[in-house]
Design a protein around this motif. Sequence first.
Motif, PDB file in Angstrom:
ATOM      1  N   GLY A   1      31.312   0.093 -28.359  1.00  0.00           N
ATOM      2  CA  GLY A   1      31.962  -0.901 -27.498  1.00  0.00           C
ATOM      3  C   GLY A   1      31.516  -2.312 -27.844  1.00  0.00           C
ATOM      4  N   PRO A   2      31.008  -3.076 -26.856  1.00  0.00           N
ATOM      5  CA  PRO A   2      30.657  -4.480 -27.109  1.00  0.00           C
ATOM      6  C   PRO A   2      29.410  -4.678 -27.978  1.00  0.00           C
ATOM      7  N   ARG A   3      28.651  -3.599 -28.250  1.00  0.00           N
ATOM      8  CA  ARG A   3      27.450  -3.746 -29.083  1.00  0.00           C
ATOM      9  C   ARG A   3      27.829  -3.726 -30.558  1.00  0.00           C
ATOM     10  N   ASP A   4      27.286  -4.679 -31.326  1.00  0.00           N
ATOM     11  CA  ASP A   4      27.594  -4.731 -32.758  1.00  0.00           C
ATOM     12  C   ASP A   4      26.848  -3.643 -33.529  1.00  0.00           C
ATOM     13  N   ALA A   5      27.524  -3.018 -34.469  1.00  0.00           N
ATOM     14  CA  ALA A   5      26.892  -2.031 -35.352  1.00  0.00           C
ATOM     15  C   ALA A   5      27.741  -1.887 -36.602  1.00  0.00           C
ATOM     16  N   ARG A   6      27.097  -1.611 -37.714  1.00  0.00           N
ATOM     17  CA  ARG A   6      27.824  -1.414 -38.977  1.00  0.00           C
ATOM     18  C   ARG A   6      27.407  -0.134 -39.686  1.00  0.00           C
ATOM     19  N   ARG A   7      26.174   0.299 -39.507  1.00  0.00           N
ATOM     20  CA  ARG A   7      25.716   1.539 -40.139  1.00  0.00           C
ATOM     21  C   ARG A   7      26.050   2.718 -39.237  1.00  0.00           C
ATOM     22  N   HIS A   8      26.634   3.733 -39.765  1.00  0.00           N
ATOM     23  CA  HIS A   8      26.938   5.008 -39.084  1.00  0.00           C
ATOM     24  C   HIS A   8      28.068   4.909 -38.059  1.00  0.00           C
ATOM     25  N   HIS A   9      28.041   3.857 -37.255  1.00  0.00           N
ATOM     26  CA  HIS A   9      29.070   3.663 -36.229  1.00  0.00           C
ATOM     27  C   HIS A   9      29.414   2.179 -36.142  1.00  0.00           C
ATOM     28  N   LEU A  10      30.479   1.870 -35.365  1.00  0.00           N
ATOM     29  CA  LEU A  10      30.919   0.477 -35.204  1.00  0.00           C
ATOM     30  C   LEU A  10      31.058   0.132 -33.720  1.00  0.00           C
TER      31      LEU A  10
END
Length: 280
Positions: free
Chosen positions: A211-220
Amino acid sequence: MQLIRRTIVTFTILGTAAAEGWPALWCPCDACAKARKLGGKDIRRRSAYQLDERIHIDFGPDSYAQMLEFGLSYHRLEHLLITHSHADHLFPTELQYRSRGFVPDGVGTELTIHGNAHVERRIRDEVDLAKCEARFVPVTLFEPIDLGEGVIATPLLADHAGDDEMAVNYLLEREGRALLQGNDSGWWPDETWEFLATKTLDIALIECTYGPRDARRHHLGVNQVVEVRDELLKLGTINSETRVIATHFSHNGGWLYAQLEDFLRPHGIEVAWDGMQLEL
Ligand SMILES: [Zn+2]
Ligand SMILES: [Zn+2]
Ligand SMILES: [Zn+2]
């Protein structure tokens, strides 16, 4: 002049949650309490998909409940495509109920299961495939798999499940149309972007676990969903006609259906829900 009409098959999104479901099994958090209260599109089962009656993607712990909820007949399945070995996408125990004793006269249709080496190991640890009228075929990255009746599936490399396991996303193509199953992708490795640059998608499912949390590795998260969409546009993989749909949501992200819609809709991105049907 004779007009040749293309046929259409239905692609159903059977589950749109991350590993723990939403509401999550044991969770007292606010987002889960709200989902329990709101019901409807805020009830999210573990991720899986079905194309028509023959082809199914992933087989997690909600497979039986999905069969009941969406009126599916798994005995007609011919191909099971598994993305990776995580328990929310693969629950091998249920495959054993294909064997005689559980199905007195046999299923009658052989099931071909496609997946990576980890998937194969987890299945063989629990299930005698020969007894279950099933066989396993290992996937090779970027190598098309002929699923019959004009359907081709191609496994693309995802950034998910660590260096040890080759997690994949499947591109489904049929009669000139294409759908990308893009959950549990992380930010795709270069070779996947290069491959996608050669394709044109009609439907792109993009992962949105956080959701609103930024992530690029494994999930988005939602911001990366927009970034992925922009990158696909830049490559010419999608265009203004392509339906872009976010899926695979965790309660840890906290945003319910309405909040996800409020953010993504203005970007032209739809929010998936369990039971959503698409045409391929
Ligand atoms: Zn997952
Ligand atoms: Zn929760
Ligand atoms: Zn996973």
